[in-house]
Write a protein that holds these residues in place. Structure first.
Motif, PDB file in Angstrom:
ATOM      1  N   HIS A  10     -14.152  45.080 -57.316  1.00  0.00           N
ATOM      2  CA  HIS A  10     -14.688  44.275 -58.410  1.00  0.00           C
ATOM      3  C   HIS A  10     -13.547  43.662 -59.211  1.00  0.00           C
ATOM      4  CE1 HIS A  10     -16.786  43.540 -62.317  1.00  0.00           C
ATOM      5  NE2 HIS A  10     -17.659  43.061 -61.463  1.00  0.00           N
ATOM      6  N   SER A  12     -12.956  43.306 -62.252  1.00  0.00           N
ATOM      7  CA  SER A  12     -12.524  44.031 -63.442  1.00  0.00           C
ATOM      8  C   SER A  12     -11.551  45.146 -63.118  1.00  0.00           C
ATOM      9  CB  SER A  12     -13.739  44.616 -64.174  1.00  0.00           C
ATOM     10  OG  SER A  12     -14.347  45.599 -63.383  1.00  0.00           O
ATOM     11  N   THR A 187     -17.533  42.376 -67.994  1.00  0.00           N
ATOM     12  CA  THR A 187     -16.208  41.807 -67.781  1.00  0.00           C
ATOM     13  C   THR A 187     -16.127  40.454 -68.457  1.00  0.00           C
ATOM     14  OG1 THR A 187     -16.877  40.748 -65.709  1.00  0.00           O
ATOM     15  CG2 THR A 187     -15.913  42.956 -65.556  1.00  0.00           C
ATOM     16  N   GLN A 189     -15.337  36.778 -67.927  1.00  0.00           N
ATOM     17  CA  GLN A 189     -15.151  35.827 -66.834  1.00  0.00           C
ATOM     18  C   GLN A 189     -14.317  34.628 -67.254  1.00  0.00           C
ATOM     19  OE1 GLN A 189     -19.046  34.724 -65.507  1.00  0.00           O
ATOM     20  NE2 GLN A 189     -19.729  33.951 -67.490  1.00  0.00           N
ATOM     21  N   ARG A 190     -14.030  34.522 -68.514  1.00  0.00           N
ATOM     22  CA  ARG A 190     -13.032  33.582 -69.024  1.00  0.00           C
ATOM     23  C   ARG A 190     -12.432  34.193 -70.276  1.00  0.00           C
ATOM     24  NH1 ARG A 190     -14.392  31.039 -73.611  1.00  0.00           N
ATOM     25  NH2 ARG A 190     -16.609  30.791 -74.158  1.00  0.00           N
ATOM     26  N   ALA A 212     -19.767  38.541 -68.353  1.00  0.00           N
ATOM     27  CA  ALA A 212     -20.711  38.717 -67.250  1.00  0.00           C
ATOM     28  C   ALA A 212     -20.911  40.210 -67.047  1.00  0.00           C
ATOM     29  CB  ALA A 212     -20.186  38.071 -65.970  1.00  0.00           C
ATOM     30  N   ARG A 214     -22.259  43.262 -64.258  1.00  0.00           N
ATOM     31  CA  ARG A 214     -22.596  43.628 -62.884  1.00  0.00           C
ATOM     32  C   ARG A 214     -23.148  45.044 -62.905  1.00  0.00           C
ATOM     33  NH1 ARG A 214     -18.505  43.587 -57.670  1.00  0.00           N
ATOM     34  NH2 ARG A 214     -19.983  44.411 -56.145  1.00  0.00           N
TER      35      ARG A 214
END
Length: 272
Positions: A10, A12, A187, A189-190, A212, A214
Motif C-alpha cells: 500500500h 502509505s 492516507t 493522496q496529495r 483517501a 482504504r
C-alpha cells in the motif's frame, strides 16, 4: 484482537525520505545521555523532576466534552475534546510535536486511552446533544482511525509521532478487555500546504479531496455494529476531521465521531 494494518504494497507503507537510521540513532543516544546528566523538567510548567508533572498530566485527563468549531465545516463528525489547547497543555503538545520530546508520548497516550475507554463504555453523546454514538447498553467493537500526518511532518520528526501515540493507546485499551482495532486506513493522496495562518475557509479548500481511505478487505464489520472513531491531537477549524470523515464515507465507512486531545479557541478574524 489482532491490530489491522495496511498491506505491505500500500502506498502509505512506502518510506518517505527521512533522516538516516544512523543519524536518528545518534540523536536518540545523545538525548538519553543528556537525560542522565540533566534532571528532566516538566514540558508543561518547567518544574524539575518529571518530563510531565502529575499536576500538568491531570489537565489532559478529563471526561471528553462536545466541541463545535465555528463555523462548522460540512461533513464534520461529532467531536469530543479532552481540554483546550492552551496553558500547560499547549506547552506539552508543542514540546512533543515541534521539539521532538518523545518522553511526553506516554502521557498523551494515557489521556487518549482514558478517552477511548470512556467513549466505548459510557453513554457518550454526540455534539448534537441528543444522538448517542452507539445504542445504549451495547458493547461494539472499537475501530480507531488516526488522522495521518504529512510527509514533511514525518521528515521533521523522524517518525509518525501521532501514529505511535495512538498505537500505545490502542494497546492499553485492548489490555482492558475492550475489542479494539487500530486502522491506519487514511492516507494523503496529495500534500496540502501548511495550514498555519489559514482561515477556516482556506483550510477547507486546502484539504478538500486530500485524503483517501482504504478499508481492509477481510474482517471488516458493518459500521452499524461497530464504533468507528477518528482520533487527532488538535482540532482548530475542524477542516482536517471533516476531510477525514469524507474519505471514510467514500470508502463505505461512517465514522461515529472524533476524539481530540485538545481544541483551539479561534478569534473571529480566523473563522472566515
Amino acid at each position: 484482537m489482532v491490530m489491522w494494518t495496511v498491506p505491505a504494497d500500500h502506498p502509505s507503507t512506502r518510506p518517505a525520505a527521512t533522516r538516516s537510521p544512523r543519524a536518528t540513532s545518534v540523536t536518540r543516544i545523545a538525548r538519553t545521555l543528556v537525560g542522565l546528566v540533566v534532571p528532566p523538567v516538566c514540558a508543561g510548567c518547567g518544574v524539575t523532576g518529571q518530563h510531565v508533572c502529575e499536576t500538568c498530566a491531570r489537565l489532559l485527563h478529563h471526561q471528553p466534552r462536545p466541541h463545535r468549531p465555528s463555523p462548522m465545516p460540512p461533513g464534520l463528525p461529532p467531536v469530543l475534546a479532552l481540554t483546550d489547547y492552551s496553558g500547560p497543555v499547549r506547552q506539552i503538545i508543542t514540546a512533543w510535536k515541534e521539539r521532538g520530546q518523545r518522553s511526553v508520548a506516554p502521557v498523551l497516550a494515557a489521556a487518549l486511552t482514558d478517552a477511548l475507554v470512556w467513549t466505548w463504555s459510557a453513554d457518550a453523546v454526540a455534539a448534537g446533544g441528543d444522538v448517542p454514538w452507539r445504542p445504549v447498553g451495547s458493547r461494539p467493537e472499537l475501530y480507531v482511525v488516526p488522522v495521518p500526518g504529512s510527509r514533511a511532518a514525518r521528515r521533521r520528526r523522524g517518525e509518525d509521532a501521532w501514529g505511535r501515540v495512538v498505537e500505545m493507546a490502542c494497546r492499553e485499551v485492548r489490555s482492558r478487555g475492550i475489542p479494539t482495532t487500530l486502522m491506519r486506513c487514511l492516507t494523503l493522496q496529495r500534500q496540502p500546504r501548511d495550514q498555519a495562518g489559514l482561515s477556516a475557509r482556506e483550510r477547507r479548500a486546502n484539504l478538500s479531496g486530500a485524503m483517501a481511505a482504504r478499508m481492509p478487505s477481510t474482517g471488516w464489520r458493518s459500521p452499524s455494529t461497530s464504533l468507528v472513531v477518528l482520533v487527532d491531537d488538535i482540532v482548530t477549524t475542524g477542516a482536517t476531521l471533516a476531510e477525514a470523515g469524507r474519505a471514510l464515507r467514500q470508502a463505505g465507512c461512517e465514522p461515529r465521531g472524533a476524539i481530540v486531545l485538545s481544541a483551539t479557541r479561534r478569534s473571529g478574524a480566523d473563522r472566515r
